[in-house]
Design a protein around this motif. Sequence first.
Motif, PDB file in Angstrom:
ATOM      1  N   GLY A  52     -11.016  11.440  34.002  1.00 42.29           N
ATOM      2  CA  GLY A  52     -12.052  10.635  33.352  1.00 42.29           C
ATOM      3  C   GLY A  52     -11.765  10.446  31.867  1.00 42.29           C
ATOM      4  O   GLY A  52     -12.171   9.448  31.272  1.00 42.29           O
ATOM      5  N   SER A  53     -11.021  11.383  31.292  1.00 40.05           N
ATOM      6  CA  SER A  53     -10.672  11.266  29.873  1.00 40.05           C
ATOM      7  C   SER A  53      -9.792  10.056  29.603  1.00 40.05           C
ATOM      8  O   SER A  53      -9.716   9.577  28.470  1.00 40.05           O
TER       9      SER A  53
ATOM     10  N   GLY B 224     -12.282   6.759  31.791  1.00 47.83           N
ATOM     11  CA  GLY B 224     -13.586   6.529  31.159  1.00 47.83           C
ATOM     12  C   GLY B 224     -13.508   5.655  29.913  1.00 47.83           C
ATOM     13  O   GLY B 224     -14.190   4.627  29.833  1.00 47.83           O
ATOM     14  N   PRO B 225     -12.672   6.032  28.930  1.00 46.40           N
ATOM     15  CA  PRO B 225     -12.574   5.169  27.746  1.00 46.40           C
ATOM     16  C   PRO B 225     -12.103   3.747  28.082  1.00 46.40           C
ATOM     17  O   PRO B 225     -12.597   2.782  27.490  1.00 46.40           O
TER      18      PRO B 225
ATOM     19  N   THR C 167     -15.064   1.997  29.436  1.00 45.25           N
ATOM     20  CA  THR C 167     -16.027   1.765  28.350  1.00 45.25           C
ATOM     21  C   THR C 167     -15.619   0.534  27.543  1.00 45.25           C
ATOM     22  O   THR C 167     -16.452  -0.307  27.207  1.00 45.25           O
ATOM     23  N   TYR C 168     -14.329   0.447  27.246  1.00 46.77           N
ATOM     24  CA  TYR C 168     -13.857  -0.738  26.516  1.00 46.77           C
ATOM     25  C   TYR C 168     -14.042  -2.010  27.335  1.00 46.77           C
ATOM     26  O   TYR C 168     -14.304  -3.079  26.790  1.00 46.77           O
TER      27      TYR C 168
ATOM     28  N   LEU D 274     -17.701  -2.933  26.940  1.00 46.94           N
ATOM     29  CA  LEU D 274     -18.044  -3.373  25.591  1.00 46.94           C
ATOM     30  C   LEU D 274     -17.411  -4.706  25.235  1.00 46.94           C
ATOM     31  O   LEU D 274     -18.065  -5.580  24.659  1.00 46.94           O
TER      32      LEU D 274
ATOM     33  N   ILE E 200      -5.092  15.232  29.117  1.00 45.30           N
ATOM     34  CA  ILE E 200      -5.351  15.051  27.692  1.00 45.30           C
ATOM     35  C   ILE E 200      -4.543  13.846  27.233  1.00 45.30           C
ATOM     36  O   ILE E 200      -3.316  13.871  27.274  1.00 45.30           O
ATOM     37  N   PRO E 201      -5.189  12.772  26.824  1.00 42.66           N
ATOM     38  CA  PRO E 201      -4.430  11.604  26.367  1.00 42.66           C
ATOM     39  C   PRO E 201      -3.683  11.951  25.080  1.00 42.66           C
ATOM     40  O   PRO E 201      -4.254  12.594  24.201  1.00 42.66           O
TER      41      PRO E 201
ATOM     42  N   TRP F 212      -2.432   6.461  23.350  1.00 40.28           N
ATOM     43  CA  TRP F 212      -3.187   5.409  24.044  1.00 40.28           C
ATOM     44  C   TRP F 212      -2.356   4.153  24.265  1.00 40.28           C
ATOM     45  O   TRP F 212      -2.553   3.430  25.227  1.00 40.28           O
TER      46      TRP F 212
ATOM     47  N   ALA G 286     -16.417   8.589  29.997  1.00 44.97           N
ATOM     48  CA  ALA G 286     -15.474   8.687  28.886  1.00 44.97           C
ATOM     49  C   ALA G 286     -15.702   9.956  28.080  1.00 44.97           C
ATOM     50  O   ALA G 286     -14.762  10.654  27.724  1.00 44.97           O
TER      51      ALA G 286
ATOM     52  N   ALA H  55     -15.061  15.431  26.812  1.00 44.73           N
ATOM     53  CA  ALA H  55     -13.677  15.003  27.017  1.00 44.73           C
ATOM     54  C   ALA H  55     -12.841  15.484  25.836  1.00 44.73           C
ATOM     55  O   ALA H  55     -13.379  15.882  24.803  1.00 44.73           O
ATOM     56  N   PRO H  56     -11.500  15.453  25.979  1.00 43.15           N
ATOM     57  CA  PRO H  56     -10.654  15.801  24.839  1.00 43.15           C
ATOM     58  C   PRO H  56     -10.958  14.896  23.636  1.00 43.15           C
ATOM     59  O   PRO H  56     -11.368  13.748  23.796  1.00 43.15           O
TER      60      PRO H  56
ATOM     61  N   GLN I 240      -9.158  13.248  21.743  1.00 44.01           N
ATOM     62  CA  GLN I 240      -8.462  11.961  21.739  1.00 44.01           C
ATOM     63  C   GLN I 240      -9.264  10.887  22.472  1.00 44.01           C
ATOM     64  O   GLN I 240      -9.263   9.723  22.089  1.00 44.01           O
ATOM     65  N   SER I 241      -9.927  11.283  23.569  1.00 49.79           N
ATOM     66  CA  SER I 241     -10.722  10.327  24.331  1.00 49.79           C
ATOM     67  C   SER I 241     -11.992   9.981  23.572  1.00 49.79           C
ATOM     68  O   SER I 241     -12.404   8.822  23.505  1.00 49.79           O
TER      69      SER I 241
ATOM     70  N   PHE J 298     -11.152   7.684  20.521  1.00 52.26           N
ATOM     71  CA  PHE J 298     -10.679   6.354  20.931  1.00 52.26           C
ATOM     72  C   PHE J 298     -11.836   5.483  21.407  1.00 52.26           C
ATOM     73  O   PHE J 298     -11.968   4.326  21.005  1.00 52.26           O
ATOM     74  N   ALA J 299     -12.695   6.048  22.258  1.00 50.17           N
ATOM     75  CA  ALA J 299     -13.780   5.237  22.807  1.00 50.17           C
ATOM     76  C   ALA J 299     -14.889   5.015  21.781  1.00 50.17           C
ATOM     77  O   ALA J 299     -15.551   3.972  21.775  1.00 50.17           O
TER      78      ALA J 299
ATOM     79  N   VAL K 223     -14.674   4.581  18.497  1.00 48.65           N
ATOM     80  CA  VAL K 223     -14.360   3.532  17.521  1.00 48.65           C
ATOM     81  C   VAL K 223     -14.869   2.178  18.033  1.00 48.65           C
ATOM     82  O   VAL K 223     -15.611   1.479  17.350  1.00 48.65           O
ATOM     83  N   GLY K 224     -14.495   1.853  19.259  1.00 50.68           N
ATOM     84  CA  GLY K 224     -14.921   0.575  19.828  1.00 50.68           C
ATOM     85  C   GLY K 224     -16.424   0.509  19.995  1.00 50.68           C
ATOM     86  O   GLY K 224     -17.054  -0.501  19.680  1.00 50.68           O
ATOM     87  N   THR K 225     -17.010   1.611  20.466  1.00 46.75           N
ATOM     88  CA  THR K 225     -18.451   1.620  20.720  1.00 46.75           C
ATOM     89  C   THR K 225     -19.232   1.326  19.447  1.00 46.75           C
ATOM     90  O   THR K 225     -20.113   0.462  19.421  1.00 46.75           O
TER      91      THR K 225
END
Lengths: 476, 335
Positions: A91-92, A95-96, A99-100, A103, A167-168, A171, B70, B294-295, B297-298, B301-302, B304-306
């Motif tokens: 999900g890490s 999920g992001p 989310t993007y 958005l 762990i990303p 990106w 996320a 989440a870590p 990094q996640s 990253f998310a 900033v956009g939000t």
Amino acid sequence: MFDISALDLARVQFAFTVSFHIIFPSITIGLASYLVVLEGMWLKTGHSVYKDLYHYWLKIFGVNFGMGVVSGLVMAYQFGTNWSGFSAFAGSVTGPLLTYEVLTAFFLEAGFLGVMMFGWSRVGPGLHFFSTLMVAIGTLISTTWILASNSWMQTPQGFEIANGVVIPTDWWQIIFNPSFPYRLVHMSIAAFLATALLVGAAGAWHLLRKNDSPAVRTMLSMAMWMLVIVAPIQAIVGDFHGLNTLEHQPAKIAAMEGHWENHDGEGFPLILFAVPDMAQEKNHYALEIPRLGSLILTHSWDGQIAGLKEFAAEDRPNATIIFWSFRIMVGLGMLMILLGLWSLLLRKQGRLYQQRLFLQCTLWMGSAGIIAILAGWFTTEIGRQPWVVYGIMRTTDAVSRHDISSLAVSLALFIVVYFFVFGIGISYLFRLIRQPVIKADHGEDGGPGEHKQAMRPLSATDTSFSIESPLSNPKE
Amino acid sequence: MDFDLPVIWLIVILFSITMYVIMDGFDLGIGILFPFVQDKHDRDVMMNTVAPVWDGNETWLVLGGAGLMAAFPLAYAIVLSALYQPIILMLLGLIFRGVAFEFRFKAPEKEQHIWDKAFIGGSVMAAFFQGVILGAYINGIPVENKEFIGGELDWLTPFSIFTGIGVLIAYALLGSTWLIMKTEEQLQQRMLALTRPLIAMVVMALAIISIWTPLAHANIADRWFSLPNFYFLAIVPVLVAISIYSLMRELKSGYDMQPFISALIIVLLGLVGLTISIWPNIIPPSVSIWDAAAPTQSLVFALVGTLLIIPVILIYTVWSYRVFKGKVRHGDGYH
């Protein structure tokens, strides 16, 4: 033999809901761009035929978009409800990306959809065109994020694993993973092709019913040009995509080709027909063309690729299914190319709008694009098995631990509700397509809450079936 | 300065849920109130009041889901799995209601009643199961070694059924006050008449939940009633009381818009109360937002956009509501 596990039911449920869902966004992606072209042509040339076509397809776009939204809502939650192992682990990353997508794409589409659907006489032509463009860009942005996410599951990179979770670390690498560019282009073109075939079939239907008009001819003509140009490009893109898969997921390619093992120094055949048998590790009823497989996949006469037997039995995707789903996709793609060439020939002879056999074939090919998309996704997703994140996490470890009865009930509910709701919705789409393309007249548009004013996609269509004119629906 | 990212993310997700409740609560409420209005034209008006705006509303629910995945993947995985059945039922309710809403105006006259029923059924189902999910969540989700260890039917308790009914009533109140704002004459009178008993029921539901929750959960009782917390937190029930009082007065004075605002404030205070009870857990009673985060990094990253994009979304949401402000009358809308 038919001993169904909870994992199987969870997979069937995901496949069922996502297969239904993908139909709608595919057409949304294609139609949004088509509408941009139509409105652009209208603004550039001033020919009213483009304006009429714009409004005809806008209604269909609206209904289709609405169904995509409702069926998509389920997808946003299903990763958690049914695939908690995957979500907790990856999900890490997923999920992001999602989310993007919400958005940058969903809200963009929602924001400009209102003006696109209902603002024709309320904003200037430039602003209206801009709104259509934004919606189309929104659909493509959405495609980009969701395919980045899916491609990362196919060819993961840019991460490390610590304490049992992903762990990303980079990106850029996650998004631009090796299979992403190919999958993105392949899927976007597929959406355009599926839409072109739908538009072409609509034109052919009207011509076969003698509803001939410049608008009907224009839609058939535009659809066929799209086919002529894009179907061959798709074949080339598909070839590159296949070579990329060969590099990163060789077991998938071996299963798609029904290729079990190599013989010394000899190229491998292209198998036209076979029933691959996973248990006996061989093909039944194989019909092969020698060495052609080598030529296609290695671009050499004696080239070899890994056979399925080189992979441990528990690491093999199911060849029985994807051998065939792959062939369905490729076969339909060939037919698309042929249809395009045929249209070119008829166009030269000046019989494009008259030849009944051609029009009937075009009508039959109306759903070919969607079927090819489904077959393609079945190939790539089943071909990724037994992994959910390729080489990193097995699907067995990804699934939520639900009781089999619980899953059986939810799956049955989904099947009943989806066939009922979307069945009616799709029949509604067909009815809209059967309406004649009429001169768009916007004198009656009012303000908010006024006559013919609505803002939801499905309500853009003020057509009620109870009052259909007999002229618009000739007896079949 | 060091930002506490999980806290910021909790705020973002609570904001999405709040936006969802504000925006979808009243239109689910309209579906719940449908059985109390028989006249077909009144029903048309009721639907048309939300017609221009409900589409974007569900996107907030999608954002809530994606954001949770996320920022708190563990919570997304465990909570959604534990509440599998009510979530699926809620989603099916939303599907039914969404399309019923649409097909109603397209169906032949004699089929329209099917979509009325689907609209009512879908709205009631979605609202009720949102409440059940809430109740089951407050009750707690047992976790061991990052795995859900409860059973498939753990969500089904008297408390969760009661919170289901509570949310149903609260959404009905939002719906009725929304319609007071958006309609006139008979329909408005009907809604005024419905709102009074609804307020009484919401007050009762809030009271019962406020007593039941601390009785059943010692840690929640401790949160509210230990000193000095009590002095600060008592402000929440006081504000609820004030809002209820002003809602009653506004109804008598014949204001159109204020009752809806007061009803929204009451519901939002309920959410605040919930957050206070749960804090700092994301999977009550044992997993905190920091455990499930989440870590970094996640999260970064998310986020900033939000933070960049949400303000833009808010601007055009406000704009689209402004475009459609004002009363909706018989004969308006699509036919």
